[in-house]
Design a protein around this motif. Structure first.
Motif, mmCIF file in Angstrom:
data_model
loop_
_atom_site.group_PDB
_atom_site.id
_atom_site.type_symbol
_atom_site.label_atom_id
_atom_site.label_comp_id
_atom_site.label_asym_id
_atom_site.label_seq_id
_atom_site.Cartn_x
_atom_site.Cartn_y
_atom_site.Cartn_z
ATOM 1 N N ILE A 12 0.856 -1.187 0.000
ATOM 2 C CA ILE A 12 0.000 0.000 0.000
ATOM 3 C C ILE A 12 0.891 1.237 0.000
ATOM 4 C CG2 ILE A 12 -1.640 1.379 1.343
ATOM 5 C CD1 ILE A 12 -2.847 -1.172 2.383
ATOM 6 N N ASP A 13 0.570 2.182 -0.861
ATOM 7 C CA ASP A 13 1.210 3.494 -0.880
ATOM 8 C C ASP A 13 0.197 4.517 -0.390
ATOM 9 O OD1 ASP A 13 3.375 2.269 -2.071
ATOM 10 O OD2 ASP A 13 3.344 3.500 -3.888
ATOM 11 N N LEU A 14 0.638 5.450 0.435
ATOM 12 C CA LEU A 14 -0.225 6.510 0.938
ATOM 13 C C LEU A 14 0.312 7.869 0.518
ATOM 14 C CD1 LEU A 14 -0.737 5.354 4.657
ATOM 15 C CD2 LEU A 14 -2.220 4.893 2.690
ATOM 16 N N ASN A 15 -0.590 8.758 0.157
ATOM 17 C CA ASN A 15 -0.280 10.176 -0.064
ATOM 18 C C ASN A 15 -0.964 10.911 1.079
ATOM 19 O OD1 ASN A 15 0.751 9.467 -2.695
ATOM 20 N ND2 ASN A 15 -1.369 9.344 -3.357
ATOM 21 N N VAL A 16 -0.192 11.398 2.036
ATOM 22 C CA VAL A 16 -0.764 12.033 3.221
ATOM 23 C C VAL A 16 -0.725 13.548 3.034
ATOM 24 C CG1 VAL A 16 -0.660 12.290 5.721
ATOM 25 C CG2 VAL A 16 0.006 10.117 4.663
ATOM 26 N N TYR A 17 -1.917 14.146 3.002
ATOM 27 C CA TYR A 17 -2.072 15.598 2.862
ATOM 28 C C TYR A 17 -2.329 16.198 4.241
ATOM 29 C CZ TYR A 17 -2.809 14.982 -2.189
ATOM 30 O OH TYR A 17 -2.679 14.684 -3.519
ATOM 31 N N PHE A 18 -1.545 17.191 4.622
ATOM 32 C CA PHE A 18 -1.744 17.891 5.892
ATOM 33 C C PHE A 18 -2.549 19.154 5.608
ATOM 34 C CE2 PHE A 18 1.904 15.198 6.311
ATOM 35 C CZ PHE A 18 1.632 14.543 7.504
ATOM 36 N N VAL A 19 -3.716 19.246 6.259
ATOM 37 C CA VAL A 19 -4.698 20.289 5.946
ATOM 38 C C VAL A 19 -4.954 21.123 7.204
ATOM 39 C CG1 VAL A 19 -6.977 20.761 4.971
ATOM 40 C CG2 VAL A 19 -5.759 18.679 4.307
ATOM 41 N N GLY A 20 -4.045 22.019 7.512
ATOM 42 C CA GLY A 20 -4.248 22.906 8.655
ATOM 43 C C GLY A 20 -4.169 22.214 10.007
ATOM 44 N N ALA A 21 -3.627 21.008 10.050
ATOM 45 C CA ALA A 21 -3.504 20.295 11.325
ATOM 46 C C ALA A 21 -2.439 20.977 12.174
ATOM 47 C CB ALA A 21 -3.139 18.836 11.082
ATOM 48 N N ARG A 22 -2.753 21.193 13.450
ATOM 49 C CA ARG A 22 -1.797 21.835 14.344
ATOM 50 C C ARG A 22 -0.588 20.935 14.589
ATOM 51 N NH1 ARG A 22 -5.958 23.477 18.934
ATOM 52 N NH2 ARG A 22 -7.399 22.336 17.606
ATOM 53 N N ASP A 23 0.567 21.526 14.634
ATOM 54 C CA ASP A 23 1.806 20.857 15.046
ATOM 55 C C ASP A 23 2.332 19.797 14.100
ATOM 56 O OD1 ASP A 23 1.739 22.411 17.407
ATOM 57 O OD2 ASP A 23 0.471 20.921 18.389
ATOM 58 N N ILE A 24 1.804 19.691 12.894
ATOM 59 C CA ILE A 24 2.360 18.723 11.948
ATOM 60 C C ILE A 24 2.146 19.210 10.523
ATOM 61 C CG2 ILE A 24 0.265 17.291 11.934
ATOM 62 C CD1 ILE A 24 2.193 14.836 11.642
ATOM 63 N N THR A 25 3.210 19.108 9.732
ATOM 64 C CA THR A 25 3.178 19.479 8.318
ATOM 65 C C THR A 25 3.931 18.409 7.539
ATOM 66 O OG1 THR A 25 5.268 20.695 8.385
ATOM 67 C CG2 THR A 25 3.253 21.955 8.907
ATOM 68 N N ALA A 26 3.945 18.548 6.230
ATOM 69 C CA ALA A 26 4.707 17.605 5.406
ATOM 70 C C ALA A 26 6.190 17.630 5.778
ATOM 71 C CB ALA A 26 4.514 17.938 3.927
ATOM 72 N N GLN A 27 6.686 18.806 6.156
ATOM 73 C CA GLN A 27 8.100 18.939 6.493
ATOM 74 C C GLN A 27 8.435 18.339 7.854
ATOM 75 O OE1 GLN A 27 6.209 21.588 5.254
ATOM 76 N NE2 GLN A 27 6.987 21.139 3.219
ATOM 77 N N THR A 28 7.476 18.290 8.770
ATOM 78 C CA THR A 28 7.756 17.797 10.124
ATOM 79 C C THR A 28 7.218 16.389 10.378
ATOM 80 O OG1 THR A 28 5.734 18.757 11.072
ATOM 81 C CG2 THR A 28 7.712 20.154 11.030
ATOM 82 N N ALA A 29 6.506 15.812 9.440
ATOM 83 C CA ALA A 29 5.850 14.517 9.661
ATOM 84 C C ALA A 29 6.842 13.404 10.002
ATOM 85 C CB ALA A 29 5.023 14.132 8.442
ATOM 86 N N ASP A 30 7.989 13.373 9.331
ATOM 87 C CA ASP A 30 8.975 12.327 9.605
ATOM 88 C C ASP A 30 9.492 12.371 11.036
ATOM 89 O OD1 ASP A 30 9.068 10.839 7.281
ATOM 90 O OD2 ASP A 30 10.610 12.092 6.353
#
Length: 174
Positions: free
Chosen positions: A25-43
């Protein structure tokens, strides 16, 4: 699947021979205004990493592995509109903002996951919503092109991983 078309006079039919079952399974995770997490900080986000570990363990028990996870930030307009999801109709509109990750067929056959700050849908208690049963994995930009989850569940990463596994199951037709 391989599509074969044949015609005999006015009759036209499609033959879709079944291929081997998918095991990744491959996932494309979109961060939509979620507090404290972005594409840059997800890892580096401990709770999100734990949620993916829980998700992976659940699917590994069935012989399915998590292959690629792509992190993307929603554009500013999308984040402004959908940080708080207020209706099921908003879920459909949000997943329709997904886009094809590339022209590579392996990457296209992926599931879009949207992480919003919170749900405010009548009745309350919504943690995640699949936009299809089954959804349209590999089809991006449509009303059934993904799943939506609330970042508030990150306070319990194991629960988020379980909810993600549950909703992906719905999305895959279970």
């Amino acid at each position: 699947y391989k599509v074969t078309m044949a015609s005999q006079g006015d009759l036209c039919f499609y033959v879709l021979p079944k291929s081997d079952p998918g095991v990744r399974i491959d996932l494309n995770v979109y961060f939509v205004g979620a507090r404290d997490i972005t594409a840059q900080t997800a890892d580096q986000h401990e709770g999100f990493g734990q949620a993916l570990t829980t998700f992976s363990a659940i699917y590994a028990d069935q012989g399915v592995t998590l292959r690629n996870v792509r992190y993307l930030d929603a554009d500013e307009d999308t984040a402004r509109r959908y940080t708080v999801v207020r209706s099921h109709e908003a879920v459909f509109r949000l997943v329709a903002t997904s886009r094809k990750p590339s022209d590579d067929l392996d990457e296209v056959l992926s599931i879009n996951v949207f992480l919003v700050d919170q749900f405010a849908i009548e009745g309350g208690g919504v943690l995640g919503v699949s936009a299809g049963l089954p959804g349209a994995a590999g089809f991006h930009g449509g009303r059934s092109s993904g799943l939506v989850f609330a970042a508030s569940v990150l306070r319990s990463p194991q629960l988020l991983g379980q909810v993600l596994a549950h909703e992906v199951g719905h999305y895959l037709g279970l």
